[in-house]
Design an enzyme around this catalytic site. Structure first.
Site, PDB file in Angstrom:
ATOM      1  N   LYS A 178       4.268  -8.076   9.459  1.00 46.33           N
ATOM      2  CA  LYS A 178       3.841  -7.389  10.732  1.00 46.33           C
ATOM      3  C   LYS A 178       2.926  -6.468  10.326  1.00 46.33           C
ATOM      4  O   LYS A 178       3.125  -5.157  10.977  1.00 46.33           O
ATOM      5  CB  LYS A 178       4.926  -7.092  11.528  1.00 46.33           C
ATOM      6  CG  LYS A 178       5.864  -8.281  11.724  1.00 46.33           C
ATOM      7  CD  LYS A 178       6.570  -8.052  13.201  1.00 46.33           C
ATOM      8  CE  LYS A 178       7.576  -9.401  13.563  1.00 46.33           C
ATOM      9  NZ  LYS A 178       8.281 -10.201  12.638  1.00 46.33           N
ATOM     10  N   ARG A 179       2.035  -6.500   9.405  1.00 43.93           N
ATOM     11  CA  ARG A 179       1.248  -5.693   8.784  1.00 43.93           C
ATOM     12  C   ARG A 179       0.126  -5.220   9.764  1.00 43.93           C
ATOM     13  O   ARG A 179      -0.232  -6.091  10.383  1.00 43.93           O
ATOM     14  CB  ARG A 179       0.654  -5.910   7.155  1.00 43.93           C
ATOM     15  CG  ARG A 179       1.511  -6.232   6.293  1.00 43.93           C
ATOM     16  CD  ARG A 179       2.427  -4.837   5.992  1.00 43.93           C
ATOM     17  NE  ARG A 179       3.132  -5.032   4.865  1.00 43.93           N
ATOM     18  CZ  ARG A 179       4.646  -4.917   4.709  1.00 43.93           C
ATOM     19  NH1 ARG A 179       5.188  -5.141   5.672  1.00 43.93           N
ATOM     20  NH2 ARG A 179       5.040  -5.107   3.557  1.00 43.93           N
TER      21      ARG A 179
END
Lengths: 311, 311
Positions: free
Chosen positions: B106-107
């Protein structure tokens, strides 16, 4: 809560700025790189060792005049697990020198997974009964897209270990408005997220009027910075985008309160690459970083009242 | 683009599910932990080594019947840089066995920093002219709160190295609606993000009708899954929340198209902890995981048409 320690460092140094340690290998002077390449070849390990030496030299030169560092996780992950080891060692080194460490990871996930991130970056990890610090930053940047579930586990760590978080509200990049500026009723998405910060923060209030839940608001949007400062009286701001990204000192002054508190301004490339801009001997890179920290501090505080604890 | 390889794996195995490797140490059988504690004491290194052995045994048992794994970065970061080394080794091991690897990180960040994340997780890192794979996943989950700047650097890697991304649209957690369900005009925030996925994806279209830009839509919201399936015809879905979080097979079927494609359903705890649920000998944990992968697959495909490439 943790912003108290940050505020104390800021008052002590009279410097409301933070050095972003986002060290691409190209920022590291040749003499350091060559030394590591000779020893470890052109490997991720060599890169990671070079970056660690670079970071330590800069920390040595600035820790007495700068309250905090903000290592950006991406630039360490880029060098694999060896790079991540350098992130850990950088955090530990800066803390030993008394600096406040904000890991810029913009982590986000559902509750159970945020417990893991919270343990990783702010708390302790249990290994068969032993409690061990995995990274041990003082604060972590996070993304609030998933709502309270993704924030609550962090608040637990903030309470337990006196730590803080900074939630993305209005980011400094050009396209931040694509979602953040859209209106939900008569309120923007970023202002809606700002309100959530005040709500989450009410659980972790500190003694200087600011909570353990801060917000990221970009230096490149001074109007929104002023708007958020007025709307979020208990939310401390991390302000990226000064310098290389185009934000100026007059603009960032809008993020501060009447005591010269309420915000900390980040500069990364400006400090790390000061020796390139100065065109000084690259051996002198850390002293050039110190000169830039002083220049930046003077620039920012020239628009602020004297920094002091609130009455 | 990269969803093509995922789709090919799904058709080959006739299995539209992915095993989430989110290995808290408490999920690892005692006999593995004790062995590592004996050798390395109760350290992060011992935990990381135990998790690597656990992961490899599961991959050995499931790689012929399961198209993909999804390691969750948080559960590796929790064990420090040693844990992150296990993440790297898990990714490499699964790829050697022919599995498609989706790193769940979930960068998100501004463009320059997303270049670093994109290099770290999908592309190559330059070290003095050598190009090295830092983690080397096939796909990465990302958060689109920062807009196009934060997505474009990933699209570059998708094009160069045949990789994919999954953008958070409607997450599986309870509080996902706090922001995601709010209305921008007459459209929810999640639907607005969904539209962005279609737009970003148009640059990286694959040969089976789906682009390299997928979306995360939770199994816990079947109505929204149906809504998004209809609205986003070129966007492949990663569907978390089946099993432990409460999503059922009939619900998740709404994420699929008429060819039984368009989605892949994740289960983490259900598979990793199958041996605990079965109460079988813990030595048998990997075979129990295999049994659960088969049970889950049968459950999901019972609601789907036969999985086939589009005409």
């Amino acid at each position: 809560m943790s912003m108290d320690r940050l505020i104390e460092n800021i008052v002590k140094t009279q410097n409301p700025s933070v050095v972003g340690l986002d060290p691409k290998l190209e920022y590291v002077p040749e003499f350091i790189k060559e030394k590591k390449f000779k020893k470890y070849d052109r490997t991720l390990k060599a890169a990671a060792k070079a970056i660690l030496e670079f970071n330590k030299c800069i920390i040595d030169e600035i820790h007495d005049i700068c309250p905090a560092i903000k290592p950006q996780a991406a630039y360490y992950e880029m060098y694999g697990y060896e790079g991540v080891k350098t992130l850990y060692k950088t955090i530990q080194y800066a803390k030993e020198k008394g600096m406040f460490v904000m890991t810029d990871g913009k982590r986000n996930d559902i509750g159970a997974t945020m417990e893991a991130y919270a343990a990783a970056h702010l708390g302790l990890t249990d290994v068969g009964g032993e409690k061990i610090e995995a990274f041990g930053a003082d604060a972590l940047t996070v993304n609030g897209y998933l709502g309270s579930d993704g924030i609550n586990p962090l608040l637990e760590q903030c309470k337990l270990y006196d730590k803080g978080i900074f939630v993305l509200v209005k980011t400094s990049n050009k396209s931040s408005g694509e979602l953040q500026d859209l209106k939900i009723g008569d309120k923007t998405v970023y202002a809606t997220m700002g309100d959530m910060c005040e709500k989450w923060g009410s659980e972790v209030m500190g003694k200087y009027g600011y909570s353990g839940v801060g917000a990221v608001v970009g230096a490149t949007y001074p109007e929104q910075l002023a708007e958020m400062r007025a709307a979020l009286p208990h939310t401390f701001f991390l302000v990226p985008g000064y310098g290389a990204q185009g934000g100026g000192a007059e603009g960032v002054s809008k993020g501060f309160d009447k005591n010269g508190l309420g915000a900390i301004v980040n500069s990364s490339r400006g400090v790390m690459c000061a020796y390139k801009k100065e065109e000084c001997d690259e051996q002198d890179f850390a002293k050039a970083a110190r000169r830039e920290v002083i220049r930046m501090k003077e620039d920012i505080i020239s628009y602020l009242p004297r920094i002091a604890f609130p009455d």
